[in-house]
Design a protein around this motif. Structure first.
Motif, PDB file in Angstrom:
ATOM      1  N   ARG A 282     137.536  88.809 -19.433  1.00 55.17           N
ATOM      2  CA  ARG A 282     137.407  87.189 -19.818  1.00 55.17           C
ATOM      3  C   ARG A 282     135.795  86.837 -19.131  1.00 55.17           C
ATOM      4  O   ARG A 282     135.682  87.237 -18.220  1.00 55.17           O
ATOM      5  CB  ARG A 282     138.196  86.423 -18.763  1.00 55.17           C
ATOM      6  N   GLU A 410     146.747  83.317 -18.561  1.00 57.65           N
ATOM      7  CA  GLU A 410     146.381  84.134 -19.752  1.00 57.65           C
ATOM      8  C   GLU A 410     147.078  83.617 -21.019  1.00 57.65           C
ATOM      9  O   GLU A 410     148.095  83.732 -21.207  1.00 57.65           O
ATOM     10  CB  GLU A 410     146.336  85.480 -19.728  1.00 57.65           C
ATOM     11  N   LEU A 429     137.218  80.463 -21.038  1.00 58.42           N
ATOM     12  CA  LEU A 429     136.775  81.955 -21.209  1.00 58.42           C
ATOM     13  C   LEU A 429     137.288  82.698 -22.270  1.00 58.42           C
ATOM     14  O   LEU A 429     138.693  82.399 -22.571  1.00 58.42           O
ATOM     15  CB  LEU A 429     137.025  82.383 -19.809  1.00 58.42           C
ATOM     16  N   HIS A 430     136.590  83.574 -22.797  1.00 56.64           N
ATOM     17  CA  HIS A 430     137.403  84.489 -23.607  1.00 56.64           C
ATOM     18  C   HIS A 430     137.160  86.084 -23.399  1.00 56.64           C
ATOM     19  O   HIS A 430     136.418  86.176 -22.609  1.00 56.64           O
ATOM     20  CB  HIS A 430     137.026  84.236 -25.136  1.00 56.64           C
ATOM     21  N   GLY A 431     138.061  86.852 -23.953  1.00 54.98           N
ATOM     22  CA  GLY A 431     138.037  88.293 -23.715  1.00 54.98           C
ATOM     23  C   GLY A 431     138.642  88.946 -25.059  1.00 54.98           C
ATOM     24  O   GLY A 431     139.126  88.263 -25.970  1.00 54.98           O
TER      25      GLY A 431
END
Ligand SMILES: C[N+](C)(C)CCCC[C@H](N)C(=O)O
Ligand SMILES: O=C(O)CCC(=O)C(=O)O
Ligand SMILES: [Fe+2]
Length: 462
Positions: A282, A410, A429-431
């Protein structure tokens, strides 16, 4: 006397500054109606403070409760201390002090500096109402200025200045524009989420046609986006051109070193892990810009293979947990300046970007969190603070990271052709999960000001 009722709608959980009264809406004066859905713990405590109600501690430390069962409860307004206008408090009291004017109106005690009062004069000679711009030259105002006469009627404050100029202020305008009025408001109402809260909310994706062709569709999309920091459009034709049409419906595209609209696959055409098949933890993007990109748009055009799911985490929710557990650590994360850096030398691409700023960025007047910079890959050498502060910073960073990594925070989604995702890159946030096979994503960054502009023009608070 008119009656008033405050109806407090708590959507799911605390909004970080919800408790400062932004969402209170007064209907009549006898009742304060409080709807308490899920997650009432800390939210109740804040609400209790806000309404001036007793707050009973429940078994678990740190958790308060209004002592009300779930559902809607009604409490007498006498107990309520909403700062909002209530008819009984509409009378205005004022007092002239040596260096400021004190004004009490609509349950708000305001203090105005004399230069401020002269500077904000809305008379025709001082302010151009057509262009909404100041014409008065502020530098021409005597810094020792003091009004010669002050008068207030039901709606207006009148000030006569030594040169005879008269300034009029609507009392409502003063409440809306005073420091005291502002610090109790939030710039952005929002719903902080973990996976469960987001799923339970069942936020709908907006259909592409409705998004493109109707104001209602666009407004619904933007409202979701502002509240949750993510929003989806579905039934989009899976091409870069159609994705661009979506983006341009709400904003100017922010061109960066990656181009305007970009495509990317795992071809390592650029010197960054994003262009591989590896998992990405993230993070927020472009932390190495002085102003990180406001919004990121992703549209997966193709994936023939396995893995590759997208991870989303509400950074503000995690930060809120840090604030509750360890306010000193939250403060450190909001004060210690850091550098993030992008150094690229691959093919013809040569770039060296540096952005400076703390991990958590808060507005100084109301402590509202507005931007999180979190990217452990791109964080540069820390050389902005001495060793002992560095150690405390690592501890605080660990606390935040632990919150960001809680599995319950998440949200995993598999991006599919046709479904475009908009992410508030200042908040969420991204992942991504590692993947196999051919995977192609397209997208762009948007300028935050333009997205907020569109939202405001549709009547949303942004
Ligand atoms: C989105 N796109 C593939 C164009 C760029 C990716 C940028 C990756 C960079 N490490 C960052 O986090 O900012
Ligand atoms: O491949 C992905 O899903 C996202 C990669 C990424 O983090 C980015 O492009 O910013
Ligand atoms: Fe990224």
């Amino acid at each position: 006397m008119r009656q008033a009722r405050c109806s407090v709608q708590c959507l799911h959980r605390n909004l970080s500054c919800f408790d400062r009264g932004a969402e209170l809406e007064i209907e009549d004066l006898t009742l304060v109606k409080v709807s308490l859905p899920l997650h009432e713990g800390m939210w109740c405590r804040r609400l209790a403070c806000l309404l001036g109600l007793p707050c009973w501690r429940s078994g678990r430390a740190g958790h308060g409760s209004l002592g009300l069962p779930r559902g809607t409860r009604t409490v007498p307004a006498a107990a309520a201390r909403c700062h909002h206008t209530a008819p009984e408090s509409l009378s205005c009291a004022w007092q002239l002090h040596g260096d400021h004017l004190e004004l009490r109106y609509a349950n708000t005690l305001m203090r105005f500096d004399f230069v401020w009062l002269r500077d904000h004069c809305r008379s025709a000679s001082c302010y151009n109402a057509k262009t909404n711009q100041r014409s008065l030259d502020t530098a021409s105002v005597d810094l020792g200025i003091k009004p010669k006469a002050v008068r207030v009627d039901e709606t207006t404050l009148f000030l006569t200045w030594p040169d005879g100029h008269v300034t009029r202020y609507g009392l409502e305008w003063l409440v809306k524009n005073s420091y005291e009025g502002q610090k109790q408001r939030v710039m952005h109402p929002r719903i902080l989420w973990n996976a469960e809260i987001y799923r339970q909310a069942q936020v709908p994706s907006v259909d592409c046609r409705s998004f493109l062709e109707t104001d209602e569709g666009l407004k619904e999309f933007l409202q979701n986006f502002l509240l949750y920091g993510i929003a989806f459009v579905e039934n989009v034709t899976p091409t870069k051109e159609d994705t661009q049409i979506l983006a341009e419906r709400i904003s100017l595209i922010r061109e960066t070193i990656y181009g305007r609209m970009w495509y990317f696959t795992s071809d390592f055409s650029r010197g960054d892990t994003a262009y591989t098949k590896l998992a990405l933890d993230r993070h927020t993007d472009t932390t190495y810009f002085q102003e990180p990109c406001g919004i990121q748009v992703f549209h997966c055009l193709k994936h023939e293979g396995t893995g590759g799911r997208t991870l989303l985490v509400d950074g503000f929710y995690a930060a809120e947990q840090v604030l509750r557990q360890a306010p000193d650590q939250f403060e450190l994360l909001s004060k210690v300046p850091l550098k993030h850096e992008y150094v690229e030398n691959v093919g013809d691409c040569h770039n060296h970007m540096i952005g400076v700023g703390p991990v958590l960025n808060v507005y100084p007047w109301n402590n509202e969190l507005y931007l999180i910079r979190y990217n452990n890959y791109d964080r540069a050498v820390i050389n902005t603070v001495p060793y002992d502060v560095v150690h405390r910073w690592y501890t605080a960073h660990r606390t935040l990271t632990a919150e960001l990594r809680r599995p319950e925070n998440e949200l995993w989604v598999k991006l599919k052709p046709g479904k475009a995702l908009f992410i508030d890159n200042w908040r969420v946030l991204h992942g991504r999960e590692a993947f196999t096979g051919y995977r192609q994503l397209c997208g762009c960054y948007l300028t935050r000001d333009d997205v907020l502009n569109t939202a405001r023009l549709l009547g949303l608070q942004a």
